[in-house]
Design a protein around this motif. Sequence first.
Motif, PDB file in Angstrom:
ATOM      1  N   PHE A   1       0.848  -1.199   0.000  1.00 27.02           N
ATOM      2  CA  PHE A   1       0.000   0.000   0.000  1.00 27.02           C
ATOM      3  C   PHE A   1       0.883   1.248   0.000  1.00 27.02           C
ATOM      4  O   PHE A   1       0.615   2.220  -0.725  1.00 27.02           O
ATOM      5  N   ALA A   2       1.940   1.212   0.823  1.00 30.48           N
ATOM      6  CA  ALA A   2       2.863   2.343   0.883  1.00 30.48           C
ATOM      7  C   ALA A   2       3.572   2.538  -0.452  1.00 30.48           C
ATOM      8  O   ALA A   2       3.772   3.670  -0.909  1.00 30.48           O
ATOM      9  N   TYR A   3       3.960   1.419  -1.103  1.00 30.31           N
ATOM     10  CA  TYR A   3       4.592   1.525  -2.415  1.00 30.31           C
ATOM     11  C   TYR A   3       3.639   2.144  -3.426  1.00 30.31           C
ATOM     12  O   TYR A   3       4.003   3.038  -4.191  1.00 30.31           O
ATOM     13  N   GLY A   4       2.405   1.650  -3.439  1.00 30.17           N
ATOM     14  CA  GLY A   4       1.417   2.177  -4.378  1.00 30.17           C
ATOM     15  C   GLY A   4       1.152   3.654  -4.160  1.00 30.17           C
ATOM     16  O   GLY A   4       1.032   4.425  -5.120  1.00 30.17           O
ATOM     17  N   SER A   5       1.075   4.060  -2.896  1.00 27.04           N
ATOM     18  CA  SER A   5       0.838   5.469  -2.573  1.00 27.04           C
ATOM     19  C   SER A   5       1.985   6.346  -3.053  1.00 27.04           C
ATOM     20  O   SER A   5       1.791   7.515  -3.390  1.00 27.04           O
ATOM     21  N   SER A   6       3.180   5.780  -3.064  1.00 26.86           N
ATOM     22  CA  SER A   6       4.366   6.528  -3.507  1.00 26.86           C
ATOM     23  C   SER A   6       4.662   6.303  -4.986  1.00 26.86           C
ATOM     24  O   SER A   6       5.731   6.682  -5.465  1.00 26.86           O
ATOM     25  N   LYS A   7       3.722   5.661  -5.689  1.00 30.40           N
ATOM     26  CA  LYS A   7       3.864   5.396  -7.124  1.00 30.40           C
ATOM     27  C   LYS A   7       5.081   4.520  -7.424  1.00 30.40           C
ATOM     28  O   LYS A   7       5.753   4.687  -8.456  1.00 30.40           O
ATOM     29  N   ILE A   8       5.370   3.600  -6.507  1.00 31.30           N
ATOM     30  CA  ILE A   8       6.455   2.643  -6.708  1.00 31.30           C
ATOM     31  C   ILE A   8       5.838   1.314  -7.140  1.00 31.30           C
ATOM     32  O   ILE A   8       4.975   0.767  -6.459  1.00 31.30           O
TER      33      ILE A   8
ATOM     34  N   SER B   1       9.076  -9.556  -8.516  1.00 36.11           N
ATOM     35  CA  SER B   1       9.297  -9.125  -7.138  1.00 36.11           C
ATOM     36  C   SER B   1       8.173  -9.591  -6.222  1.00 36.11           C
ATOM     37  O   SER B   1       8.412  -9.974  -5.069  1.00 36.11           O
ATOM     38  N   VAL B   2       6.937  -9.585  -6.741  1.00 33.13           N
ATOM     39  CA  VAL B   2       5.809 -10.110  -5.970  1.00 33.13           C
ATOM     40  C   VAL B   2       6.046 -11.576  -5.646  1.00 33.13           C
ATOM     41  O   VAL B   2       5.836 -12.027  -4.514  1.00 33.13           O
ATOM     42  N   LEU B   3       6.512 -12.324  -6.644  1.00 35.03           N
ATOM     43  CA  LEU B   3       6.769 -13.759  -6.473  1.00 35.03           C
ATOM     44  C   LEU B   3       7.868 -14.004  -5.444  1.00 35.03           C
ATOM     45  O   LEU B   3       7.755 -14.898  -4.600  1.00 35.03           O
TER      46      LEU B   3
ATOM     47  N   GLY C   1      11.555   2.871   1.787  1.00 34.81           N
ATOM     48  CA  GLY C   1      13.011   2.958   1.818  1.00 34.81           C
ATOM     49  C   GLY C   1      13.706   1.823   1.104  1.00 34.81           C
ATOM     50  O   GLY C   1      14.913   1.875   0.866  1.00 34.81           O
ATOM     51  N   ALA C   2      12.964   0.771   0.739  1.00 33.86           N
ATOM     52  CA  ALA C   2      13.566  -0.359   0.039  1.00 33.86           C
ATOM     53  C   ALA C   2      13.961   0.003  -1.390  1.00 33.86           C
ATOM     54  O   ALA C   2      14.799  -0.666  -1.990  1.00 33.86           O
ATOM     55  N   ASP C   3      13.373   1.058  -1.936  1.00 31.66           N
ATOM     56  CA  ASP C   3      13.689   1.482  -3.297  1.00 31.66           C
ATOM     57  C   ASP C   3      14.991   2.264  -3.284  1.00 31.66           C
ATOM     58  O   ASP C   3      15.019   3.483  -3.455  1.00 31.66           O
ATOM     59  N   ILE C   4      16.088   1.549  -3.101  1.00 29.87           N
ATOM     60  CA  ILE C   4      17.405   2.160  -2.921  1.00 29.87           C
ATOM     61  C   ILE C   4      17.817   3.030  -4.108  1.00 29.87           C
ATOM     62  O   ILE C   4      18.331   4.137  -3.946  1.00 29.87           O
ATOM     63  N   ASP C   5      17.619   2.512  -5.327  1.00 26.61           N
ATOM     64  CA  ASP C   5      18.073   3.255  -6.503  1.00 26.61           C
ATOM     65  C   ASP C   5      17.058   4.293  -6.976  1.00 26.61           C
ATOM     66  O   ASP C   5      17.272   4.952  -7.999  1.00 26.61           O
ATOM     67  N   GLU C   6      15.960   4.453  -6.215  1.00 28.97           N
ATOM     68  CA  GLU C   6      14.926   5.436  -6.538  1.00 28.97           C
ATOM     69  C   GLU C   6      14.439   5.292  -7.974  1.00 28.97           C
ATOM     70  O   GLU C   6      14.172   6.280  -8.671  1.00 28.97           O
ATOM     71  N   SER C   7      14.277   4.048  -8.409  1.00 29.31           N
ATOM     72  CA  SER C   7      13.824   3.773  -9.778  1.00 29.31           C
ATOM     73  C   SER C   7      12.307   3.762  -9.869  1.00 29.31           C
ATOM     74  O   SER C   7      11.758   3.577 -10.941  1.00 29.31           O
ATOM     75  N   ARG C   8      11.631   3.932  -8.728  1.00 31.64           N
ATOM     76  CA  ARG C   8      10.163   3.854  -8.637  1.00 31.64           C
ATOM     77  C   ARG C   8       9.665   2.462  -8.962  1.00 31.64           C
ATOM     78  O   ARG C   8       8.537   2.274  -9.407  1.00 31.64           O
ATOM     79  N   SER C   9      10.527   1.475  -8.742  1.00 33.59           N
ATOM     80  CA  SER C   9      10.154   0.078  -8.969  1.00 33.59           C
ATOM     81  C   SER C   9      11.000  -0.793  -8.049  1.00 33.59           C
ATOM     82  O   SER C   9      12.196  -0.535  -7.870  1.00 33.59           O
TER      83      SER C   9
END
Length: 213
Positions: A27-34, A40-42, A125-133
């Motif tokens: 939910f937090a990822y989706g809210s941040s457009k990540i 990755s889901v798998l 914070g897991a999106d280290i490279d700020e790639s939005r993915s």
Amino acid sequence: MGLFLFTLAEAFALTAALSADAFAASFAYGSSKIKIPAASVLIIDIVCSLALAVSLLSGNLLRERIPSSAANIISFGILFFLGFIKLFDGIMKSVIRKHSRFKRKIKFSMFSLKFILAVYADPVGADIDESRSISPQEAFSVAFALSLDGLAVGFGAAMGSINAAAAIACSLLVGAVAIISGGLLGNKLSGKLPFNSDWLSGATLMVLACLKL
């Protein structure tokens, strides 16, 4: 038939409580457009389910060596304690967020406790490279953070004779649904609705604990 339905319901409740954190993170990822790609889901789903499987099997092995009454008491103690802690987990996460100065400066390490705690407190914070993915490598760090609860909860549930096969199957299904739906809902609401799963998962674990008595 009644026993089968109860076994299934118990396994579903357990995995739903554990998957609440995965839903909150996505939910937090989706809210941040990540975005969370299918790979990755798998990874997150499988790693969390494997952690639960290991703890369930370990609990089953120990349960066979102690009296059933003692096993039920141990199961109650572990589940109730973890449930109680989860109810106040939001406070701990807030403290970690407030004192985490290494959010953007930290270098990725899959086995870094500091990094796992940071992800636990703030999944974005897991999106280290700020790639939005969330890349597969980053997904492993998320999975480790999310699987910590499963290790303890699974062990306690196994001591209470929960069906391991049903719990693992439910974990794979419910976990995937929680991650995907959390991301979609977060993206749609875009931060307008803060989601805190701690009270829900904590209450569910405490109810499961009481059922063991």
